[in-house]
Design a protein around this motif. Sequence first.
Motif, PDB file in Angstrom:
ATOM      1  N   LEU A  10       0.827  -1.206   0.000  1.00  0.00           N
ATOM      2  CA  LEU A  10       0.000   0.000   0.000  1.00  0.00           C
ATOM      3  C   LEU A  10       0.862   1.259   0.000  1.00  0.00           C
ATOM      4  CD1 LEU A  10      -2.816  -1.028   2.526  1.00  0.00           C
ATOM      5  CD2 LEU A  10      -3.006  -0.792   0.048  1.00  0.00           C
ATOM      6  N   ALA A  11       1.968   1.226   0.750  1.00  0.00           N
ATOM      7  CA  ALA A  11       2.877   2.376   0.751  1.00  0.00           C
ATOM      8  C   ALA A  11       3.488   2.592  -0.630  1.00  0.00           C
ATOM      9  CB  ALA A  11       3.975   2.165   1.793  1.00  0.00           C
ATOM     10  N   ALA A  12       3.867   1.497  -1.278  1.00  0.00           N
ATOM     11  CA  ALA A  12       4.422   1.600  -2.631  1.00  0.00           C
ATOM     12  C   ALA A  12       3.377   2.132  -3.610  1.00  0.00           C
ATOM     13  CB  ALA A  12       4.933   0.237  -3.089  1.00  0.00           C
ATOM     14  N   TRP A  13       2.140   1.675  -3.455  1.00  0.00           N
ATOM     15  CA  TRP A  13       1.057   2.128  -4.339  1.00  0.00           C
ATOM     16  C   TRP A  13       0.828   3.631  -4.166  1.00  0.00           C
ATOM     17  CZ3 TRP A  13      -2.854  -2.003  -5.870  1.00  0.00           C
ATOM     18  CH2 TRP A  13      -3.634  -1.568  -6.928  1.00  0.00           C
ATOM     19  N   ALA A  14       0.748   4.081  -2.939  1.00  0.00           N
ATOM     20  CA  ALA A  14       0.543   5.513  -2.686  1.00  0.00           C
ATOM     21  C   ALA A  14       1.704   6.329  -3.239  1.00  0.00           C
ATOM     22  CB  ALA A  14       0.372   5.744  -1.189  1.00  0.00           C
ATOM     23  N   ALA A  15       2.930   5.853  -3.021  1.00  0.00           N
ATOM     24  CA  ALA A  15       4.098   6.572  -3.527  1.00  0.00           C
ATOM     25  C   ALA A  15       4.097   6.625  -5.049  1.00  0.00           C
ATOM     26  CB  ALA A  15       5.372   5.898  -3.023  1.00  0.00           C
ATOM     27  N   ALA A  16       3.681   5.529  -5.685  1.00  0.00           N
ATOM     28  CA  ALA A  16       3.632   5.508  -7.150  1.00  0.00           C
ATOM     29  C   ALA A  16       2.630   6.534  -7.674  1.00  0.00           C
ATOM     30  CB  ALA A  16       3.269   4.107  -7.639  1.00  0.00           C
ATOM     31  N   LEU A  17       1.446   6.587  -7.067  1.00  0.00           N
ATOM     32  CA  LEU A  17       0.436   7.552  -7.510  1.00  0.00           C
ATOM     33  C   LEU A  17       0.935   8.983  -7.357  1.00  0.00           C
ATOM     34  CD1 LEU A  17      -2.830   5.946  -6.068  1.00  0.00           C
ATOM     35  CD2 LEU A  17      -2.210   6.169  -8.472  1.00  0.00           C
ATOM     36  N   VAL A  18       1.528   9.287  -6.215  1.00  0.00           N
ATOM     37  CA  VAL A  18       2.024  10.651  -5.995  1.00  0.00           C
ATOM     38  C   VAL A  18       3.157  10.973  -6.967  1.00  0.00           C
ATOM     39  CG1 VAL A  18       3.166  12.171  -4.342  1.00  0.00           C
ATOM     40  CG2 VAL A  18       1.312  10.678  -3.576  1.00  0.00           C
ATOM     41  N   ALA A  19       4.076  10.023  -7.146  1.00  0.00           N
ATOM     42  CA  ALA A  19       5.246  10.292  -7.988  1.00  0.00           C
ATOM     43  C   ALA A  19       4.874  10.470  -9.456  1.00  0.00           C
ATOM     44  CB  ALA A  19       6.257   9.158  -7.843  1.00  0.00           C
ATOM     45  N   ILE A  20       3.912   9.676  -9.966  1.00  0.00           N
ATOM     46  CA  ILE A  20       3.577   9.797 -11.384  1.00  0.00           C
ATOM     47  C   ILE A  20       2.672  10.992 -11.656  1.00  0.00           C
ATOM     48  CG2 ILE A  20       3.888   7.343 -11.792  1.00  0.00           C
ATOM     49  CD1 ILE A  20       0.911   6.953 -11.753  1.00  0.00           C
ATOM     50  N   TRP A  21       1.896  11.420 -10.667  1.00  0.00           N
ATOM     51  CA  TRP A  21       1.041  12.591 -10.859  1.00  0.00           C
ATOM     52  C   TRP A  21       1.769  13.897 -10.594  1.00  0.00           C
ATOM     53  CZ3 TRP A  21      -3.236  12.837 -13.516  1.00  0.00           C
ATOM     54  CH2 TRP A  21      -4.016  11.697 -13.675  1.00  0.00           C
ATOM     55  N   LEU A  22       2.874  13.830  -9.879  1.00  0.00           N
ATOM     56  CA  LEU A  22       3.668  15.034  -9.605  1.00  0.00           C
ATOM     57  C   LEU A  22       5.091  14.811 -10.091  1.00  0.00           C
ATOM     58  CD1 LEU A  22       2.410  15.824  -5.983  1.00  0.00           C
ATOM     59  CD2 LEU A  22       1.702  16.953  -8.115  1.00  0.00           C
ATOM     60  N   PRO A  23       5.293  14.719 -11.402  1.00  0.00           N
ATOM     61  CA  PRO A  23       6.632  14.434 -11.916  1.00  0.00           C
ATOM     62  C   PRO A  23       7.587  15.601 -11.623  1.00  0.00           C
ATOM     63  CG  PRO A  23       5.158  15.040 -13.713  1.00  0.00           C
ATOM     64  CD  PRO A  23       4.304  14.919 -12.486  1.00  0.00           C
ATOM     65  N   GLY A  24       8.837  15.254 -11.415  1.00  0.00           N
ATOM     66  CA  GLY A  24       9.848  16.276 -11.171  1.00  0.00           C
ATOM     67  C   GLY A  24      10.117  16.550  -9.709  1.00  0.00           C
ATOM     68  N   TRP A  25       9.254  16.083  -8.817  1.00  0.00           N
ATOM     69  CA  TRP A  25       9.481  16.303  -7.387  1.00  0.00           C
ATOM     70  C   TRP A  25      10.479  15.262  -6.874  1.00  0.00           C
ATOM     71  CZ3 TRP A  25       6.017  19.155  -3.708  1.00  0.00           C
ATOM     72  CH2 TRP A  25       5.280  20.121  -4.366  1.00  0.00           C
ATOM     73  N   PRO A  26      11.382  15.648  -5.997  1.00  0.00           N
ATOM     74  CA  PRO A  26      12.432  14.711  -5.529  1.00  0.00           C
ATOM     75  C   PRO A  26      11.938  13.798  -4.407  1.00  0.00           C
ATOM     76  CG  PRO A  26      12.799  16.863  -4.563  1.00  0.00           C
ATOM     77  CD  PRO A  26      11.598  17.014  -5.472  1.00  0.00           C
ATOM     78  N   PHE A  27      10.951  12.963  -4.730  1.00  0.00           N
ATOM     79  CA  PHE A  27      10.413  12.083  -3.699  1.00  0.00           C
ATOM     80  C   PHE A  27      11.405  10.995  -3.291  1.00  0.00           C
ATOM     81  CE2 PHE A  27       6.504  13.564  -5.866  1.00  0.00           C
ATOM     82  CZ  PHE A  27       5.905  14.179  -4.785  1.00  0.00           C
TER      83      PHE A  27
END
Length: 788
Positions: A10-27
Amino acid sequence: MRARAPLPALAAWAAALVAIWLPGWPFAPVLWAAAVLALGAAIVFARRESRHPLDGWLPLLALCLSAAALVSTTVAVQAPQRQPVRLLAAAEDGRPVALSGMVLSMPQAQSSAFGFGDATRVRFALRVESAQESRAGPAVRLAVPVRAFAEPPAGSASLEIGTRVSFTARLVPNGPGEPDAFRAYGTGPLSLDASPPWYLAWAAELRAEFREAAASLPGAGGRLLPGLAIGDTSAVDEGLDQAMKTSSLSHLTAVSGANCVVVVAAVMLLGAAVRLRRGARVALALLVLVAFTVLVTPEPSVLRAGLMAFIVLIGLASGRPGGGVPALGLATLVLLALDPWLASSFGFALSASATAGLLLLTAPLATALGRWMPRPLALALALPLAAQLACQPVLIFLTPTVSLLGVPANLLAGPAAPAATLLGLLGCLLLPWLPSLGFAVIQIAWLPAAWIAAVAQTITGLPGARTPWLDGLLGALLLAGASALALWLLLRGAGRRRRMRTVPATLAALALIAGVGAYGGALLGTGVVRDWSRPADWQVALCDVGQGDAVLLRDGGQTALIDTGPEPAPLGACLDSLGVERIDLLVLTHYDRDHVGGLDALTGMVETALVGPSSGPRDERLLAPLRDAGVPVQMATRGRQGALGGLSWRVLWPATDDGPLSTGNPGSVVLAVEGGGIRSLFLADLGAESEAALQRLEPLGRVDVVKVAHHGSSDQDPALYRRLTAGVGLIGVGADNGYGHPTSALLGMLEESGTRAFRSDLHGLVLVAPRPAGGGGTLRVWSERRGD
């Protein structure tokens, strides 16, 4: 402990959604740093002599952060490669690009709305491996996921997974969170460059034989059987697909963990029967599992189910079998680490959600329901209820409705699904070796498949099959919260016999009642409750878009829209209200603002367009967004015809018999539509002179529905309406429009011809449905308001 197993996934899923919808952020760096800190803290706490409440949670936190960091790193590495600068520039300029690559999904037939020679287009997933902007330019090597829309190759050649194709297309970039980087609209037919490789070709041949055998079986059962047996839904038409979705049975046509379990269990039992060692049985099961995954096509849900079964088998081979929940979590985590954009795939989300619901909720629900009913019935109810509760918040994003009849539909259709799946798969495997026996088994499998299709179609036609709900994230969160609270109240007393604590339980019950009551009040306030009385089988819809025309036609899961009204917002609201997400055929009768002004509401929705004659550059500019999006645009002239589901349509006007085509109101497109028990005529903005000319060309007879010309102006031919004697007259008109529409003269013509007028200014949205079964009686007309 069992509930903690899915947390890293679930943590990986949430991180994937945030990272692909907000490209360029240094997550990724931030998450890696947090993971290291959590791991360090876990080590420090573990070395202390005294126990601390965080001792058990810090390692889990470190694992969750590491999983999130891993997925974020994958996004950071892969994102720039998904939308190369050259392709983005070509898409922005509208330049066609020569693409070549490998087909990754079974092609689905697209718009058959044009029946005058246009080739049927197909939709499929494509991995673009090279792109060339011009013949003289260099080919660029790529690995870009694309959703392609193109004409199939000429001749008898068929597209299969693994086929290499090339074609010229216009590209439209998708948003950063979409699973596909681009949409590619072909400007010509596909060219086949290479057949599938040997390790995919055998499955393609087997699927083709099975499809051909199933196609010879009658009705919806023959179209549904390949989907039930091997997950091949290419034969499922739009109407059947919509019926399966509305009745909450679409999961039966997606290969899931249950299919993999059946296949693996059969192999393991067979191996035990011939006394193979455990290692040999597991190796054989793994081999068969890989072959089965290739056969049923590697869609996201199949990959998840197959990898989950693989993990369970590896556990068995090592002598340490694990549970289904950890296997689900690990399979999800591995797939997201390989392709984080799966996080935004609804198919993948529904597959994982349904499996999690079955694993976590079935047993508690069966125990709770067993307090009021026999255990077998409780278990039968718990299975579909667990899957629906887990999937419904995800389904809200697809359509803002809640299925009230999904559980009964699954109870009726569920027992038939395993029989159709097993017999269909057995028949598929027997066809190459024993064709007669294989086809006999397929014929037996048709019986449960036909039953499932009949259940879906019957449930869809019942009132209340779908209840409106708030859409978007707010609606999903509200539904998830309500479901969680209801589950808590139901399950709280299931695991223990002592009485629940009175105060917390009462407060929770009151909160649930208050929430549902408030939402019900909101529905009443917005008139949604009235929507429940809408005829589910409506065929014609007059949208309330103000002073303008926007009329929908629907049959067999396909939808046509005639004109768009003056503004995008009212049209968008009408489409949302009716759950219309795709326009298979858009008809623009002419280019006045009250007929084309709402075009922006249809971005990305239109498959094909039929337009009236252009009067110059201004009209062509209005069509530019459609052409830039790769939508085929054809000019409407008298005699053109086609099909929409089970409806047939024909253009009656404008005509070329007397010279050049007229433009504007005199040349606006007139459409005759017949089928589904209704004959309709749509008169656009014709005036009396054009109406008289139309009658000289066309032997018009009686119709059931007429879309009154020019919003009810007085410039009408009374003889036309007397000849039509329509039962229903639809008038698209705005309140206080300043033109005096509809005029008393026009209303008198309708009254004289026995036509009842339904006006969007008085009645709002108007729906027309066929006569009741049996053919007797009158058309069923529903209106949003009572009118006058």
